[in-house]
Design an enzyme around this catalytic site. Structure first.
Site, PDB file in Angstrom:
ATOM      1  N   GLY A   1     -14.942   2.803 -16.247  1.00  0.00           N
ATOM      2  CA  GLY A   1     -13.654   2.186 -15.909  1.00  0.00           C
ATOM      3  C   GLY A   1     -13.698   1.111 -14.848  1.00  0.00           C
TER       4      GLY A   1
ATOM      5  N   TYR B   1       0.833  -1.219   0.000  1.00  0.00           N
ATOM      6  CA  TYR B   1       0.000   0.000   0.000  1.00  0.00           C
ATOM      7  C   TYR B   1       0.862   1.262   0.000  1.00  0.00           C
ATOM      8  CZ  TYR B   1      -4.178  -2.742   0.187  1.00  0.00           C
ATOM      9  OH  TYR B   1      -5.186  -3.609  -0.171  1.00  0.00           O
TER      10      TYR B   1
ATOM     11  N   HIS C   1     -14.513   1.225  -1.297  1.00  0.00           N
ATOM     12  CA  HIS C   1     -13.421   0.336  -0.862  1.00  0.00           C
ATOM     13  C   HIS C   1     -12.399   1.061  -0.009  1.00  0.00           C
ATOM     14  CE1 HIS C   1     -14.489  -2.441  -4.475  1.00  0.00           C
ATOM     15  NE2 HIS C   1     -15.303  -2.599  -3.452  1.00  0.00           N
TER      16      HIS C   1
HETATM   17  N1  APR Z   1     -10.714   4.612 -19.494  1.00  0.00           N
HETATM   18  C1  APR Z   1     -11.777   3.916 -19.008  1.00  0.00           C
HETATM   19  N2  APR Z   1     -11.720   2.616 -18.631  1.00  0.00           N
HETATM   20  C2  APR Z   1     -10.528   2.000 -18.784  1.00  0.00           C
HETATM   21  C3  APR Z   1      -9.372   2.648 -19.291  1.00  0.00           C
HETATM   22  C4  APR Z   1      -9.506   4.022 -19.650  1.00  0.00           C
HETATM   23  N3  APR Z   1      -8.468   4.703 -20.138  1.00  0.00           N
HETATM   24  N4  APR Z   1      -8.348   1.738 -19.305  1.00  0.00           N
HETATM   25  C5  APR Z   1      -8.856   0.571 -18.828  1.00  0.00           C
HETATM   26  N5  APR Z   1     -10.164   0.722 -18.530  1.00  0.00           N
HETATM   27  C6  APR Z   1     -11.103  -0.258 -17.996  1.00  0.00           C
HETATM   28  C7  APR Z   1     -10.780  -1.703 -18.321  1.00  0.00           C
HETATM   29  O1  APR Z   1     -11.293  -2.046 -19.592  1.00  0.00           O
HETATM   30  C8  APR Z   1     -11.514  -2.431 -17.191  1.00  0.00           C
HETATM   31  O2  APR Z   1     -12.862  -2.723 -17.560  1.00  0.00           O
HETATM   32  O3  APR Z   1     -11.061  -0.177 -16.595  1.00  0.00           O
HETATM   33  C9  APR Z   1     -11.516  -1.411 -16.045  1.00  0.00           C
HETATM   34  C10 APR Z   1     -10.589  -1.792 -14.913  1.00  0.00           C
HETATM   35  O4  APR Z   1     -11.055  -2.973 -14.323  1.00  0.00           O
HETATM   36  P1  APR Z   1     -10.307  -3.521 -13.002  1.00  0.00           P
HETATM   37  O5  APR Z   1      -8.837  -3.442 -13.216  1.00  0.00           O
HETATM   38  O6  APR Z   1     -10.935  -4.835 -12.667  1.00  0.00           O
HETATM   39  O7  APR Z   1     -10.671  -2.452 -11.882  1.00  0.00           O
HETATM   40  P2  APR Z   1     -12.005  -2.339 -11.030  1.00  0.00           P
HETATM   41  O8  APR Z   1     -13.195  -2.781 -11.815  1.00  0.00           O
HETATM   42  O9  APR Z   1     -12.025  -0.966 -10.475  1.00  0.00           O
HETATM   43  O10 APR Z   1     -11.728  -3.382  -9.834  1.00  0.00           O
HETATM   44  C11 APR Z   1     -12.701  -3.424  -8.814  1.00  0.00           C
HETATM   45  O11 APR Z   1     -11.265  -4.928  -7.581  1.00  0.00           O
HETATM   46  O12 APR Z   1      -9.141  -5.421  -6.912  1.00  0.00           O
HETATM   47  C12 APR Z   1     -10.333  -4.910  -6.494  1.00  0.00           C
HETATM   48  O13 APR Z   1     -10.689  -3.392  -4.754  1.00  0.00           O
HETATM   49  C13 APR Z   1     -10.185  -3.491  -6.052  1.00  0.00           C
HETATM   50  O14 APR Z   1     -11.709  -1.641  -6.363  1.00  0.00           O
HETATM   51  C14 APR Z   1     -11.049  -2.712  -7.027  1.00  0.00           C
HETATM   52  C15 APR Z   1     -12.039  -3.748  -7.502  1.00  0.00           C
END
Ligand code: APR
Length: 234
Positions: free
Chosen positions: A175, A56, A107
Site C-alpha cells: 500500500g 492534523y 513519518h
Molecule cells: N490495499 C493496498 N494498497 C492500496 C489499497 C488497498 N486497499 N488502496 C490503495 N492502495 C495503494 C495505492 O495503489 C497506492 O499505491 O496504496 C498506495 C497509496 O499511495 P499514497 O497515497 O502515495 O501513500 P503513501 O505511499 O503511503 O505516501 C507516502 O507521502 O504524503 C506523504 O507522508 C505521507 O507517508 C506518506 C507518504
C-alpha cells in the site's frame, strides 16, 4: 527451538484504505483536497499554525473513529510465526491497535505531540483525545505540534529501518505508491536472497525493482493469498 525467520512489513497509506481512511495520491486522496505546502511543511506551520493544527486534528479524529482492518490483523498475526517488524510510513496507530508489537514509524505518530520550539526531539507528549490546540504548550512554553515528519524534515528512523530490512528473510511491501523519498528508497534495502513481495491494486504501475513477487490486490486479500501459498509450502 528453531530460530524464527525474520519478516518485515513495509506499509503505506494503502494499508489503511480498507479501514475507510483515504490515501494521499489515489483519486479523491488527501493531496487532492489539501496542498502539501499549506499543511505539511515547517513553512506552513510558521505561516498558519491554526490551519496545520486543524488538518492534523481532522486526520486524528478519522483515525480514532477507524478500526484496524484485516491486513493490520493479519500483520499482527505474523508475530506467532516470524520475528516480525512493521516499518510504516503511516502516522496512525492502527498497526499497534491490531496487536503489532514492533512498529517503527518513519513519518512519526499523529497521536503524539512535540514542541514547536528549538528542542523538538527532546520530549514526546501523548495526545489523549483528537484535538491539539495552540494553547497546548511544551514544558518550555512553546505550542505543541504533531509528532509527524513534514516534507523537508529529516526522517530520523531511516538508518534503523534500512538495517532491519537488510537483515530480513521476508520483505512484504504493502500500500505505498513509492513516491516519497527517502522512505521509498527502502524498497532496495532487502538482500538479494530474501523473499520480496509487493501488494497493491496498482502494483504493476509501481517501479518495484526486479526480484519482487507482484500481487495486484488489496492489502487484506493480498496477505491472505500469500499466507495460503506459504502454508502450502510447509
Ligand atoms: N490495499 C493496498 N494498497 C492500496 C489499497 C488497498 N486497499 N488502496 C490503495 N492502495 C495503494 C495505492 O495503489 C497506492 O499505491 O496504496 C498506495 C497509496 O499511495 P499514497 O497515497 O502515495 O501513500 P503513501 O505511499 O503511503 O505516501 C507516502 O507521502 O504524503 C506523504 O507522508 C505521507 O507517508 C506518506 C507518504
Amino acid at each position: 527451538m528453531t530460530q524464527k525467520q525474520k519478516l518485515v512489513i513495509f506499509s503505506g497509506a494503502g494499508m489503511c484504505a480498507e479501514s475507510g481512511i483515504s490515501t494521499f495520491r489515489d483519486t479523491g486522496g488527501l493531496w487532492e483536497k489539501f496542498k502539501v505546502e499549506d499543511v505539511a511543511t515547517p513553512q506552513a506551520w510558521t505561516a498558519d499554525p491554526e490551519k496545520v493544527q486543524h488538518f492534523y486534528n481532522q486526520r486524528r479524529k478519522q483515525i480514532l473513529d477507524a478500526s484496524p482492518n484485516s491486513a493490520h490483523l493479519q500483520t499482527a498475526e505474523f508475530e506467532k510465526y516470524y520475528e516480525t517488524t512493521v516499518i510504516t510510513q503511516n502516522v496512525d496507530d492502527l498497526h499497534e491497535r491490531a496487536g503489532s508489537s514492533q512498529v517503527l514509524h518513519l513519518h512519526g505518530n499523529i497521536r503524539q505531540a512535540k514542541s514547536s520550539g528549538p528542542n523538538q526531539e527532546r520530549k514526546l507528549y501523548p495526545i489523549e483525545g483528537w484535538e491539539l490546540s495552540l494553547t497546548d504548550t511544551c514544558d518550555e512554553g512553546f505550542p505543541l505540534r504533531p509528532n509527524v515528519v513534514w516534507f523537508g524534515e529529516e526522517v530520523p528512523m531511516l538508518e534503523t529501518a534500512a538495517k532491519i530490512i537488510s537483515k530480513t528473510d521476508i520483505f512484504i511491501v504493502i500500500g505505498t505508491s513509492l513516491n516519497v523519498y527517502p522512505a521509498a528508497g527502502l524498497i532496495h534495502a532487502a538482500k538479494n536472497d530474501s523473499k520480496k513481495i509487493i501488494i497493491d491494486p496498482h502494483a504493476n504501475e509501481l517501479n518495484a525493482p526486479a526480484g519482487f513477487e507482484v500481487l495486484k490486490m488489496g492489502a487484506g486479500e493480498g496477505l491472505k493469498y500469500w499466507r495460503k501459498k506459504m502454508e502450502n509450502l510447509f
